[in-house]
Design a protein around this motif. Structure first.
Motif, PDB file in Angstrom:
ATOM      1  N   ARG A 280      20.179  28.065  31.066  1.00 36.89           N
ATOM      2  CA  ARG A 280      20.889  28.239  29.796  1.00 36.89           C
ATOM      3  C   ARG A 280      20.483  29.541  29.109  1.00 36.89           C
ATOM      4  O   ARG A 280      21.327  30.265  28.581  1.00 36.89           O
ATOM      5  N   ARG A 281      19.199  29.866  29.121  1.00 37.17           N
ATOM      6  CA  ARG A 281      18.741  31.117  28.508  1.00 37.17           C
ATOM      7  C   ARG A 281      19.347  32.329  29.215  1.00 37.17           C
ATOM      8  O   ARG A 281      19.763  33.286  28.557  1.00 37.17           O
ATOM      9  N   VAL A 282      19.384  32.285  30.545  1.00 36.15           N
ATOM     10  CA  VAL A 282      19.956  33.394  31.316  1.00 36.15           C
ATOM     11  C   VAL A 282      21.456  33.498  31.043  1.00 36.15           C
ATOM     12  O   VAL A 282      21.985  34.597  30.825  1.00 36.15           O
ATOM     13  N   LEU A 283      22.149  32.378  31.029  1.00 41.48           N
ATOM     14  CA  LEU A 283      23.583  32.387  30.755  1.00 41.48           C
ATOM     15  C   LEU A 283      23.865  32.939  29.359  1.00 41.48           C
ATOM     16  O   LEU A 283      24.758  33.775  29.180  1.00 41.48           O
ATOM     17  N   ASP A 284      23.106  32.508  28.368  1.00 38.05           N
ATOM     18  CA  ASP A 284      23.291  33.003  27.005  1.00 38.05           C
ATOM     19  C   ASP A 284      23.090  34.515  26.943  1.00 38.05           C
ATOM     20  O   ASP A 284      23.834  35.226  26.258  1.00 38.05           O
ATOM     21  N   ALA A 285      22.087  35.028  27.660  1.00 38.72           N
ATOM     22  CA  ALA A 285      21.850  36.477  27.677  1.00 38.72           C
ATOM     23  C   ALA A 285      23.033  37.213  28.307  1.00 38.72           C
ATOM     24  O   ALA A 285      23.477  38.246  27.790  1.00 38.72           O
ATOM     25  N   LEU A 286      23.565  36.689  29.408  1.00 42.05           N
ATOM     26  CA  LEU A 286      24.729  37.319  30.039  1.00 42.05           C
ATOM     27  C   LEU A 286      25.931  37.324  29.107  1.00 42.05           C
ATOM     28  O   LEU A 286      26.677  38.299  29.036  1.00 42.05           O
ATOM     29  N   VAL A 287      26.104  36.234  28.378  1.00 47.83           N
ATOM     30  CA  VAL A 287      27.219  36.129  27.432  1.00 47.83           C
ATOM     31  C   VAL A 287      27.098  37.199  26.353  1.00 47.83           C
ATOM     32  O   VAL A 287      28.066  37.893  26.028  1.00 47.83           O
ATOM     33  N   VAL A 288      25.917  37.344  25.792  1.00 49.14           N
ATOM     34  CA  VAL A 288      25.706  38.313  24.715  1.00 49.14           C
ATOM     35  C   VAL A 288      25.787  39.742  25.234  1.00 49.14           C
ATOM     36  O   VAL A 288      26.381  40.605  24.586  1.00 49.14           O
TER      37      VAL A 288
ATOM     38  N   GLY B  77      35.114  34.403  35.587  1.00 53.66           N
ATOM     39  CA  GLY B  77      36.309  34.063  34.827  1.00 53.66           C
ATOM     40  C   GLY B  77      36.512  34.935  33.607  1.00 53.66           C
ATOM     41  O   GLY B  77      35.560  35.380  32.978  1.00 53.66           O
ATOM     42  N   SER B  78      37.758  35.180  33.268  1.00 50.12           N
ATOM     43  CA  SER B  78      38.086  36.095  32.181  1.00 50.12           C
ATOM     44  C   SER B  78      37.853  35.492  30.800  1.00 50.12           C
ATOM     45  O   SER B  78      37.553  36.197  29.853  1.00 50.12           O
ATOM     46  N   ARG B  79      37.966  34.188  30.668  1.00 47.24           N
ATOM     47  CA  ARG B  79      37.818  33.565  29.351  1.00 47.24           C
ATOM     48  C   ARG B  79      36.389  33.064  29.094  1.00 47.24           C
ATOM     49  O   ARG B  79      36.039  32.686  27.988  1.00 47.24           O
ATOM     50  N   SER B  80      35.568  33.110  30.132  1.00 45.28           N
ATOM     51  CA  SER B  80      34.228  32.538  30.030  1.00 45.28           C
ATOM     52  C   SER B  80      33.429  33.078  28.863  1.00 45.28           C
ATOM     53  O   SER B  80      32.790  32.327  28.144  1.00 45.28           O
TER      54      SER B  80
END
Length: 167
Positions: free
Chosen positions: A59-67, A116-119
Motif C-alpha cells: 500500500r505504501r509503494v502504491l500510494d507513492a506511485l500514485v502521488v 490502466g489510464s484511470r488508476s
C-alpha cells in the motif's frame, strides 16, 4: 457509468443545478484539472475492498506511485517512502501480480508505472489528503536530492509536488 459519475460529482458538490435545469461546475478549471474526481459509490467500494487486501508495504509503494504520477525506478520510490530496496522491490512484484502496476526494463533499470489510464485518479481519490500532501513533500525532497544543482526539467515537477504538499 456516466450517470453514476455525474451523480458522484453532484453529491460531492462539483456540479450544481443551474437556473435553466442543467448542471454547472462549481470549481475552477485548475481544481478540475488537478484534483481527483469523486468516485461513484460502487466503484469506490470495489476499489477500497481491493486495496484492503494489500499488505502495508504494498500500500505504501502504491500510494507513492500514485502521488509521483510518472514512470519511476524502485530506488526513487524507496527514497520517497523511506523503505529499504528489498521491501520496495518485493512490494512492486506483488502489485504487478495483482495487476495494479506494470514494470519494464530500460537499459539496466526496471521502470514502474500504474496499470490502466484511470488508476491514478481513482487511487488519488481514495488516498487520505494528509497522507497525499506528505507524500508530495517527500517526493519533492527526493527529486531535489537527485537533481542536485541540475534541476532543469525537474523544476516544474518539484514545484508541483511542493504546491500539492502545501508548501
Amino acid at each position: 457509468a456516466i450517470i453514476e459519475q455525474v451523480g458522484a460529482l453532484t453529491r460531492a458538490g462539483w456540479l450544481a443545478a443551474s437556473a435553466d435545469g442543467g448542471l454547472r461546475p462549481t470549481r475552477s478549471l485548475e481544481t478540475l484539472r488537478d484534483d481527483p474526481l469523486p468516485l461513484p459509490t460502487r466503484v469506490r467500494d470495489r476499489e477500497v475492498a481491493r486495496l484492503d487486501q494489500l499488505g502495508l508495504d504494498e500500500r505504501r509503494v502504491l500510494d507513492a506511485l500514485v502521488v509521483l504520477g510518472v514512470e519511476v525506478t524502485s530506488d526513487l520510490v524507496a527514497d520517497v517512502i523511506g523503505l529499504d530496496m528489498g521491501s520496495v522491490e518485493g512490494a512492486l512484484e506483488a502489485l504487478a501480480r495483482d495487476g495494479l502496476v506494470v514494470g519494464r526494463i530500460e537499459g539496466v533499470q526496471e521502470i514502474w508505472r500504474l496499470e490502466g489510464s484511470r488508476s491514478r485518479d481513482l487511487l488519488l481519490g481514495l488516498l487520505d489528503s494528509e497522507v497525499r500532501a506528505s507524500l508530495h513533500r517527500s517526493a519533492a525532497a527526493a527529486l531535489k536530492r537527485r537533481a542536485r544543482r541540475r534541476t532543469g526539467g525537474l523544476t516544474e515537477m518539484i514545484a508541483g509536488h511542493l504546491l500539492r504538499g502545501g508548501q
